[in-house]
Write a protein that holds these residues in place. Structure first.
Motif, PDB file in Angstrom:
ATOM      1  N   ALA A   1       0.841  -1.204   0.000  1.00 46.52           N
ATOM      2  CA  ALA A   1       0.000   0.000   0.000  1.00 46.52           C
ATOM      3  C   ALA A   1       0.876   1.253   0.000  1.00 46.52           C
ATOM      4  N   ARG A   2       1.985   1.213   0.722  1.00 48.36           N
ATOM      5  CA  ARG A   2       2.916   2.346   0.783  1.00 48.36           C
ATOM      6  C   ARG A   2       3.510   2.614  -0.606  1.00 48.36           C
ATOM      7  N   GLU A   3       3.940   1.563  -1.286  1.00 46.06           N
ATOM      8  CA  GLU A   3       4.510   1.722  -2.629  1.00 46.06           C
ATOM      9  C   GLU A   3       3.449   2.198  -3.622  1.00 46.06           C
ATOM     10  N   ASP A   4       2.222   1.688  -3.480  1.00 42.04           N
ATOM     11  CA  ASP A   4       1.134   2.115  -4.359  1.00 42.04           C
ATOM     12  C   ASP A   4       0.851   3.606  -4.193  1.00 42.04           C
ATOM     13  N   ALA A   5       0.778   4.088  -2.961  1.00 41.08           N
ATOM     14  CA  ALA A   5       0.507   5.506  -2.695  1.00 41.08           C
ATOM     15  C   ALA A   5       1.630   6.379  -3.235  1.00 41.08           C
TER      16      ALA A   5
ATOM     17  N   ARG B   1      -6.064  11.737   0.739  1.00 43.83           N
ATOM     18  CA  ARG B   1      -6.719  10.512   1.184  1.00 43.83           C
ATOM     19  C   ARG B   1      -6.916   9.677  -0.063  1.00 43.83           C
ATOM     20  N   ILE B   2      -6.503   8.424   0.026  1.00 38.66           N
ATOM     21  CA  ILE B   2      -6.545   7.530  -1.132  1.00 38.66           C
ATOM     22  C   ILE B   2      -7.624   6.476  -0.908  1.00 38.66           C
ATOM     23  N   GLU B   3      -8.411   6.270  -1.948  1.00 44.28           N
ATOM     24  CA  GLU B   3      -9.520   5.315  -1.890  1.00 44.28           C
ATOM     25  C   GLU B   3      -9.489   4.475  -3.167  1.00 44.28           C
ATOM     26  N   ASP B   4      -9.399   3.177  -3.010  1.00 37.12           N
ATOM     27  CA  ASP B   4      -9.374   2.256  -4.155  1.00 37.12           C
ATOM     28  C   ASP B   4      -8.300   2.651  -5.189  1.00 37.12           C
TER      29      ASP B   4
ATOM     30  N   GLY C   1      -1.638   4.605   6.569  1.00 32.34           N
ATOM     31  CA  GLY C   1      -2.984   4.102   6.295  1.00 32.34           C
ATOM     32  C   GLY C   1      -3.454   4.536   4.919  1.00 32.34           C
ATOM     33  N   ASP C   2      -4.633   5.208   4.877  1.00 31.74           N
ATOM     34  CA  ASP C   2      -5.182   5.647   3.595  1.00 31.74           C
ATOM     35  C   ASP C   2      -4.780   7.073   3.237  1.00 31.74           C
ATOM     36  N   LYS C   3      -3.809   7.638   3.983  1.00 28.75           N
ATOM     37  CA  LYS C   3      -3.364   9.003   3.712  1.00 28.75           C
ATOM     38  C   LYS C   3      -1.899   9.030   3.308  1.00 28.75           C
ATOM     39  N   ALA C   4      -1.587   9.976   2.423  1.00 27.08           N
ATOM     40  CA  ALA C   4      -0.208  10.186   1.988  1.00 27.08           C
ATOM     41  C   ALA C   4       0.067  11.682   2.009  1.00 27.08           C
ATOM     42  N   ALA C   5       1.211  12.060   2.558  1.00 27.54           N
ATOM     43  CA  ALA C   5       1.631  13.460   2.589  1.00 27.54           C
ATOM     44  C   ALA C   5       2.851  13.599   1.695  1.00 27.54           C
ATOM     45  N   VAL C   6       2.905  14.707   0.968  1.00 24.98           N
ATOM     46  CA  VAL C   6       4.043  14.952   0.078  1.00 24.98           C
ATOM     47  C   VAL C   6       4.500  16.404   0.235  1.00 24.98           C
ATOM     48  N   ARG C   7       5.806  16.565   0.363  1.00 31.13           N
ATOM     49  CA  ARG C   7       6.434  17.889   0.355  1.00 31.13           C
ATOM     50  C   ARG C   7       7.156  17.988  -0.970  1.00 31.13           C
ATOM     51  N   SER C   8       6.782  18.996  -1.766  1.00 37.46           N
ATOM     52  CA  SER C   8       7.326  19.136  -3.111  1.00 37.46           C
ATOM     53  C   SER C   8       7.911  20.526  -3.313  1.00 37.46           C
ATOM     54  N   THR C   9       9.022  20.584  -4.031  1.00 32.71           N
ATOM     55  CA  THR C   9       9.544  21.869  -4.464  1.00 32.71           C
ATOM     56  C   THR C   9       8.981  22.159  -5.840  1.00 32.71           C
ATOM     57  N   VAL C  10       8.903  23.446  -6.145  1.00 27.28           N
ATOM     58  CA  VAL C  10       8.362  23.883  -7.425  1.00 27.28           C
ATOM     59  C   VAL C  10       9.463  24.630  -8.167  1.00 27.28           C
ATOM     60  N   GLU C  11       9.795  24.128  -9.337  1.00 27.39           N
ATOM     61  CA  GLU C  11      10.840  24.735 -10.160  1.00 27.39           C
ATOM     62  C   GLU C  11      10.196  25.502 -11.309  1.00 27.39           C
TER      63      GLU C  11
END
Length: 157
Positions: free
Chosen positions: A3-7, A100-103, A72-82
């Motif tokens: 699930a972690r790799e999928d997210a 929040r990820i669902e299916d 769980g069903d949540k993923a957080a991402v910190r991204s830089t913008v170029e």
């Protein structure tokens, strides 16, 4: 895949769609009922419109994930913008988003940005004197007056 790799792969795919301007393919990564709290909209059309506006204004804009955290069903991402010119000494623009990820698709998103010039901010303008409490349910009217202290700050923001 776990699930972690999928997210993580889903977030990377969304960034790839943005960076290669494949906005219609990005729509397939979101559920029909996807809700964007920053844009206060259901569905991904407003997200595509925001992406088109940003890429028209800044043709070289790219988003690069720096950190992806999954719980769980949540993923957080910190991204830089170029690709956005900032004033000398200003920090590089950054996005912090929680999904929040669902299916296997994005169902809900919260986000904040920093370092964007006002003309380039992906967030809608705030109403005068009020801060929208991001993450309120659709249709909620919960507001926090700008002159009231925020958690632990002791001063108004």
């Amino acid at each position: 895949m776990t699930a972690r790799e999928d997210a993580s792969a889903l977030i990377q795919r969304m960034h790839e769609c943005f960076n290669t301007r494949q906005f219609d393919q990005a729509a397939d990564l979101h559920t029909p009922g996807f809700f964007s709290h920053p844009l206060d909209t259901t569905g991904f059309q407003a997200g595509k419109d925001a992406w088109r506006t940003l890429t028209a204004r800044f043709p070289g804009i790219r988003v690069v994930a720096q950190d992806i955290l999954v719980d769980g069903d949540k993923a957080a991402v910190r991204s830089t913008v170029e690709g956005i010119t900032t004033l000398d000494g200003d920090a590089q623009p950054m996005l912090i988003e929680i999904f929040r990820i669902e299916d296997g698709r994005f169902a809900e998103m919260w986000g904040v940005s920093t370092g964007f010039p006002p003309s380039a901010s992906p967030e809608p303008p705030r109403r005068a004197g009020m801060h929208i409490l991001r993450g309120d349910p659709p249709g909620s009217s919960t507001r926090w007056p700008a002159d009231r202290p925020r958690c632990g700050t002791g001063t108004a923001r």
